[in-house]
Scaffold this active site. Structure first.
Site, PDB file in Angstrom:
ATOM      1  N   ASP A 126      48.433  29.244  27.157  1.00 36.52           N
ATOM      2  CA  ASP A 126      47.162  28.802  26.613  1.00 36.52           C
ATOM      3  C   ASP A 126      46.329  28.529  27.923  1.00 36.52           C
ATOM      4  O   ASP A 126      47.047  28.534  29.254  1.00 36.52           O
ATOM      5  CB  ASP A 126      47.006  27.687  25.604  1.00 36.52           C
ATOM      6  CG  ASP A 126      45.880  27.775  24.886  1.00 36.52           C
ATOM      7  OD1 ASP A 126      44.876  28.421  25.105  1.00 36.52           O
ATOM      8  OD2 ASP A 126      46.194  27.112  23.567  1.00 36.52           O
ATOM      9  N   TRP A 161      41.307  33.365  26.177  1.00 33.06           N
ATOM     10  CA  TRP A 161      39.954  33.318  25.484  1.00 33.06           C
ATOM     11  C   TRP A 161      39.016  34.183  25.976  1.00 33.06           C
ATOM     12  O   TRP A 161      38.038  34.341  25.454  1.00 33.06           O
ATOM     13  CB  TRP A 161      39.509  31.909  24.988  1.00 33.06           C
ATOM     14  CG  TRP A 161      40.106  30.980  24.967  1.00 33.06           C
ATOM     15  CD1 TRP A 161      41.401  30.945  23.891  1.00 33.06           C
ATOM     16  CD2 TRP A 161      40.451  29.585  25.597  1.00 33.06           C
ATOM     17  NE1 TRP A 161      42.070  29.766  24.248  1.00 33.06           N
ATOM     18  CE2 TRP A 161      41.471  28.902  25.047  1.00 33.06           C
ATOM     19  CE3 TRP A 161      39.832  29.141  26.614  1.00 33.06           C
ATOM     20  CZ2 TRP A 161      41.962  27.693  25.406  1.00 33.06           C
ATOM     21  CZ3 TRP A 161      40.212  27.773  26.777  1.00 33.06           C
ATOM     22  CH2 TRP A 161      41.256  27.204  26.373  1.00 33.06           C
ATOM     23  N   GLY A 162      39.404  35.372  26.708  1.00 34.20           N
ATOM     24  CA  GLY A 162      38.550  36.290  27.325  1.00 34.20           C
ATOM     25  C   GLY A 162      37.516  35.853  28.516  1.00 34.20           C
ATOM     26  O   GLY A 162      36.902  36.649  29.204  1.00 34.20           O
ATOM     27  N   ASP A 183      39.058  31.080  19.453  1.00 36.21           N
ATOM     28  CA  ASP A 183      39.769  31.094  18.251  1.00 36.21           C
ATOM     29  C   ASP A 183      39.119  31.418  16.928  1.00 36.21           C
ATOM     30  O   ASP A 183      37.817  31.301  16.698  1.00 36.21           O
ATOM     31  CB  ASP A 183      40.151  29.626  18.012  1.00 36.21           C
ATOM     32  CG  ASP A 183      41.259  29.083  18.912  1.00 36.21           C
ATOM     33  OD1 ASP A 183      41.357  29.780  19.875  1.00 36.21           O
ATOM     34  OD2 ASP A 183      41.770  28.007  18.758  1.00 36.21           O
TER      35      ASP A 183
HETATM   36  C1  GLA Z   1      44.029  27.060  21.503  1.00 40.31           C
HETATM   37  C2  GLA Z   1      44.327  28.448  21.240  1.00 40.31           C
HETATM   38  C3  GLA Z   1      44.862  28.521  19.816  1.00 40.31           C
HETATM   39  C4  GLA Z   1      45.997  27.233  19.736  1.00 40.31           C
HETATM   40  C5  GLA Z   1      45.529  25.979  20.246  1.00 40.31           C
HETATM   41  C6  GLA Z   1      46.749  25.228  20.240  1.00 40.31           C
HETATM   42  O1  GLA Z   1      43.108  26.804  21.001  1.00 40.31           O
HETATM   43  O2  GLA Z   1      43.419  29.421  21.659  1.00 40.31           O
HETATM   44  O3  GLA Z   1      45.336  29.771  19.520  1.00 40.31           O
HETATM   45  O4  GLA Z   1      47.143  27.851  20.373  1.00 40.31           O
HETATM   46  O5  GLA Z   1      44.943  26.259  21.363  1.00 40.31           O
HETATM   47  O6  GLA Z   1      46.274  23.716  20.680  1.00 40.31           O
END
Ligand code: GLA
Length: 372
Positions: A126, A161-162, A183
């Site tokens: 992440d 996240w791109g 997300d």
């Molecule tokens: C980010 C990721 C999610 C998840 C959360 C966990 O938001 O994009 O997919 O893994 O963290 O805290």
């Protein structure tokens, strides 16, 4: 190749958030077998954020929360492997995970080694709490390098996240899949925004390197960690159809221990899964959009046939037409049309096929050119 076709599995985040327990994960692995998910191709059981304690151990290693994982991670991974499944875990490229747990910045080597010692098969990595000044791409390259250095084959899921257009560089740092967006939430609006927003990224995906538009919400019905009103079964069918056409990883987000019949019928449909797992590995692409609501997508398949989705994003039914010419076929070609959801043959047609598509729905066809 570790991921010749899009990875299939389950991730704890969408339903459970940080509410993890080893019994939940073991029961999920049991359900993979009992519910037919394993037989259908679902393989990875992945624990997301929240498995760690708030501090590293004195040896510098990440420590599983003893209240959640009293037997540790290695025993859990052994259990999952004993079911013929694979085990995935989560960490983050910054100083803390998004839940504020210790993350891997500056600890890449020891964390990669720890994961390898725990027989981890999949790492989701992440992007929270990146130190100011640190280069994000470099941090992903660093963990990619440390994973390779362990010698253990570990599928590497970049999750930034791109932000830095990972489709352009993530494969080169060893990633097998990379999140293209923020997300997902369990709502039609989120599915629509993320799913249809993948148009244009198709050239970056292929065997061993996949765009990842996030985990599925099929079967959540508005409950769980990313609840946002939920969706109807029709909308979940559209969600799954689009993710299959997109050659997206199929990571389930619902509680697979308690799927209802409708959810099972969606997630276990063998024709849909075959479209997603087609060995050619082409990501489906948008070929026509009318008045922002009506979209036609196609995915060329290894045997020369084509999967075609007619998507109606509107709130009323719509007659839509798949014209052979728009599918790059000569319009005199005769094609057999099969309904991908039901498997029913809809006959041999030339030029085009028309269908009435329900609101927020899809008609998904498998079109095979045949001799006239
Ligand atoms: C980010 C990721 C999610 C998840 C959360 C966990 O938001 O994009 O997919 O893994 O963290 O805290």
């Amino acid at each position: 190749m570790l991921a010749p076709t899009p990875p299939m599995g389950w991730n704890s985040w969408n339903t459970f958030g940080g509410n993890l327990h080893e019994s939940l994960v073991r029961e999920t692995a049991d359900a993979f077998v009992a519910q037919g998910l394993k037989a259908a191709g679902y393989q990875y059981v992945v624990i997301d954020d929240g498995w760690q304690t708030d501090e590293r151990g004195v040896d510098g290693r990440l420590v599983p929360d003893p209240a959640k994982f009293p037997n540790g991670i290695k025993a859990l991974s052994a259990y999952i492997h004993s079911k013929g499944l694979k085990f995935g875990i989560y960490s983050c490229a910054g100083s803390f995970t998004c839940m504020g747990k210790p993350a891997s910045y500056g600890y890449e080597e020891i964390d990669a080694r720890t994961f390898a010692e725990w027989d981890v098969d999949f790492l989701k990595y992440d992007f929270c709490y990146k130190p100011a000044g640190a280069d994000g791409i470099m941090l992903y390259a660093r963990m990619g390098q440390e994973l390779r250095a362990t010698g253990r084959p570990i599928v590497y899921n970049v999750c930034e996240w791109g932000i830095n257009e990972p489709w352009k560089w993530a494969a080169s740092v060893g990633a097998h899949l990379w999140r293209t967006t923020g997300d997902i939430a369990d709502s039609w609006e989120s599915i629509e925004k993320i799913g249809f927003g993948q148009a244009g990224l198709e050239a970056y995906a292929g065997p061993d390197h996949w765009n990842d538009p996030d985990m599925l919400t099929v079967g959540m019905y508005g409950s769980g960690n990313v609840a946002h009103g939920g969706c109807t079964d029709e909308e979940y069918r559209t969600h799954f159809s689009l993710w299959c056409l997109l050659a997206s990883p199929l990571m389930l987000g619902c509680d697979v221990r308690s799927m209802n019949e409708a959810t099972r019928a969606i997630l276990l449909n063998p024709r849909l899964i075959a479209i997603n797992q087609d060995p050619l590995g082409r990501q489906g692409f948008l070929i026509e959009r009318q008045r922002e609501y009506y979209e036609t997508w196609m995915k060329p398949l290894a045997d020369g046939s084509i999967a075609v989705g007619l998507f109606n994003r509107d709130v009323s039914p719509r007659k839509m037409i798949a014209a052979w010419a728009s599918l790059r076929l000569h319009d005199r070609t005769c094609c057999e049309v099969v309904d991908a959801w039901s498997g029913e043959s809809l006959g041999v047609h030339d030029r085009a096929y028309a269908a009435e598509v329900p609101p927020h729905g899809v008609n998904l066809f498998h079109i095979t050119p045949v001799k006239a």
